[in-house]
Design an enzyme around this catalytic site. Structure first.
Site, PDB file in Angstrom:
ATOM      1  N   GLU A   1      -4.653  -0.838  -1.219  1.00 19.83           N
ATOM      2  CA  GLU A   1      -5.945  -0.892  -0.526  1.00 19.83           C
ATOM      3  C   GLU A   1      -6.889   0.050  -1.269  1.00 19.83           C
ATOM      4  O   GLU A   1      -6.640   1.262  -1.341  1.00 19.83           O
ATOM      5  CB  GLU A   1      -5.810  -0.458   0.940  1.00 19.83           C
ATOM      6  CG  GLU A   1      -7.152  -0.509   1.686  1.00 19.83           C
ATOM      7  CD  GLU A   1      -7.048  -0.067   3.149  1.00 19.83           C
ATOM      8  OE1 GLU A   1      -5.934   0.159   3.647  1.00 19.83           O
ATOM      9  OE2 GLU A   1      -8.115   0.066   3.776  1.00 19.83           O
TER      10      GLU A   1
ATOM     11  N   ASP B   1       0.788  -1.253   0.000  1.00 18.55           N
ATOM     12  CA  ASP B   1       0.000   0.000   0.000  1.00 18.55           C
ATOM     13  C   ASP B   1       0.814   1.295   0.000  1.00 18.55           C
ATOM     14  O   ASP B   1       0.458   2.260   0.716  1.00 18.55           O
ATOM     15  CB  ASP B   1      -0.962   0.007   1.194  1.00 18.55           C
ATOM     16  CG  ASP B   1      -1.920  -1.179   1.199  1.00 18.55           C
ATOM     17  OD1 ASP B   1      -1.885  -1.985   0.248  1.00 18.55           O
ATOM     18  OD2 ASP B   1      -2.694  -1.308   2.165  1.00 18.55           O
TER      19      ASP B   1
ATOM     20  N   LYS C   1      -6.839  -4.764  -2.924  1.00 15.07           N
ATOM     21  CA  LYS C   1      -7.435  -5.469  -1.777  1.00 15.07           C
ATOM     22  C   LYS C   1      -8.410  -4.543  -1.063  1.00 15.07           C
ATOM     23  O   LYS C   1      -8.115  -3.367  -0.845  1.00 15.07           O
ATOM     24  CB  LYS C   1      -6.333  -5.952  -0.825  1.00 15.07           C
ATOM     25  CG  LYS C   1      -5.498  -4.846  -0.213  1.00 15.07           C
ATOM     26  CD  LYS C   1      -4.406  -5.457   0.653  1.00 15.07           C
ATOM     27  CE  LYS C   1      -3.536  -4.447   1.343  1.00 15.07           C
ATOM     28  NZ  LYS C   1      -4.200  -3.558   2.293  1.00 15.07           N
TER      29      LYS C   1
ATOM     30  N   THR D   1       0.677   0.950   6.473  1.00 13.91           N
ATOM     31  CA  THR D   1       1.382   1.370   7.671  1.00 13.91           C
ATOM     32  C   THR D   1       1.766   0.127   8.479  1.00 13.91           C
ATOM     33  O   THR D   1       1.117  -0.902   8.382  1.00 13.91           O
ATOM     34  CB  THR D   1       0.513   2.296   8.576  1.00 13.91           C
ATOM     35  OG1 THR D   1      -0.662   1.590   8.994  1.00 13.91           O
ATOM     36  CG2 THR D   1       0.103   3.552   7.832  1.00 13.91           C
TER      37      THR D   1
ATOM     38  N   CYS E   1      -1.907  -2.322   7.760  1.00  8.70           N
ATOM     39  CA  CYS E   1      -1.917  -3.293   6.656  1.00  8.70           C
ATOM     40  C   CYS E   1      -0.681  -4.186   6.600  1.00  8.70           C
ATOM     41  O   CYS E   1      -0.772  -5.338   6.167  1.00  8.70           O
ATOM     42  CB  CYS E   1      -2.131  -2.561   5.336  1.00  8.70           C
ATOM     43  SG  CYS E   1      -3.802  -1.875   5.247  1.00  8.70           S
TER      44      CYS E   1
ATOM     45  N   LYS F   1      -7.531  -4.753   5.161  1.00 11.61           N
ATOM     46  CA  LYS F   1      -6.196  -4.409   5.645  1.00 11.61           C
ATOM     47  C   LYS F   1      -5.229  -5.542   5.313  1.00 11.61           C
ATOM     48  O   LYS F   1      -4.082  -5.303   4.967  1.00 11.61           O
ATOM     49  CB  LYS F   1      -6.225  -4.144   7.164  1.00 11.61           C
ATOM     50  CG  LYS F   1      -7.199  -3.037   7.589  1.00 11.61           C
ATOM     51  CD  LYS F   1      -6.958  -1.729   6.866  1.00 11.61           C
ATOM     52  CE  LYS F   1      -7.912  -0.640   7.344  1.00 11.61           C
ATOM     53  NZ  LYS F   1      -7.918   0.523   6.417  1.00 11.61           N
TER      54      LYS F   1
HETATM   55  N1  TIU Z   1      -2.545   0.425   4.261  1.00 12.06           N
HETATM   56  C1  TIU Z   1      -2.957   0.692   5.499  1.00 12.06           C
HETATM   57  O1  TIU Z   1      -2.211   0.513   6.467  1.00 12.06           O
HETATM   58  N2  TIU Z   1      -4.235   1.195   5.651  1.00 12.06           N
HETATM   59  C2  TIU Z   1      -4.618   2.040   6.672  1.00 12.06           C
HETATM   60  O2  TIU Z   1      -5.779   2.428   6.758  1.00 12.06           O
HETATM   61  N3  TIU Z   1      -3.642   2.405   7.567  1.00 12.06           N
HETATM   62  C3  TIU Z   1      -3.779   3.299   8.591  1.00 12.06           C
HETATM   63  O3  TIU Z   1      -2.817   3.408   9.386  1.00 12.06           O
HETATM   64  N4  TIU Z   1      -4.871   4.034   8.699  1.00 12.06           N
END
Ligand code: TIU
Length: 225
Positions: free
Chosen positions: A72, A24, A129, A158, A162, A132
């Site tokens: 995502e 992501d 996807k 993050t 995810c 998460k």
């Molecule tokens: N890709 C991912 O980690 N999606 C999130 O929503 N992360 C957050 O930290 N919000």
């Protein structure tokens, strides 16, 4: 076999069955006006992961090892977005709302694209996807089976959302998982630190972590032998 000086102990993988999975690295999480910022986060923290992730991608491309990117995002009609996800909390914009990078977290919109520094090149796999975790409601499992993957090296954002979710899903499916420490970031530095610690605690209950230099050293050592 290649052994990386990792925590909690050496991470050994066969170059014939390793793949990189970059989670992501999308504009919606990293750039102003995207999903991450609408949630109220300080997006500047994620910048630290960009160059190390680009360097890790370059390393895998040089070795001609498989690379998988995830994004995502949701279908334009949001049929794959549970109301519980869209309605939660009080963001400034919700999933599907129009923002400066197009509709928030919607597939095909500019915000859902991977940032240019980490973009996919010809031959690399890109998985969209809705969750998460990257195994949920995607073809990731069958794709890895076809590739013959046994070991997964992780990067992306993050760390505690995810990346960690996907790493746990992969661990439960029998993959050996190594997270590259500088190639991941959180909006919350203390959450990144905690996640790295919990992944490698209890003898590597979820997997391993290592600095990028440790992976580079291990690959160079193997090449010289
Ligand atoms: N890709 C991912 O980690 N999606 C999130 O929503 N992360 C957050 O930290 N919000």
């Amino acid at each position: 076999m290649i052994t990386v000086d990792a925590q909690p102990f050496g991470f050994t993988f066969d170059p014939a069955s390793v793949a990189l999975i970059v989670i992501d690295m999308q504009r919606d999480f990293i750039e102003p006006g995207g999903f991450g910022e609408t949630l109220g986060n300080d997006i500047s923290h994620l910048q630290r992961a960009v160059q190390p992730t680009a360097d890790l991608l370059a390393l895998f491309r040089k070795e001609a090892w498989p690379v998988i990117h995830t994004r995502e995002d949701h279908l334009p009609d949001l049929s794959d977005c549970p109301p519980a996800k869209r309605d939660r909390g009080s963001p400034t914009l919700r999933i599907g709302d129009p923002g400066p990078m197009g509709r928030i977290l919607v597939r095909g919109e500019p915000g859902a694209e991977i940032i240019p520094a980490c973009g996919a090149i010809e031959g690399e796999i890109v998985i969209d996807k809705p969750g998460k975790g990257a195994f949920y409601a995607t073809d990731l499992g069958p794709i890895l089976k076809k590739l013959g993957t046994k070991s997964l090296i992780f990067a992306g954002v993050t760390t505690e959302v995810c990346v960690q979710t996907t790493m746990r899903e992969a661990n439960d499916r029998g993959f050996e998982c190594l997270l590259i420490e500088e190639a991941t970031e959180s909006y919350f530095p203390k959450f990144k630190t905690a996640t790295l610690e919990m992944i490698r605690a209890q003898g590597g209950i979820v997997g391993w972590t290592a600095p990028l230099a440790a992976l580079e050293r291990a690959i160079a050592k193997e090449a010289a032998s």
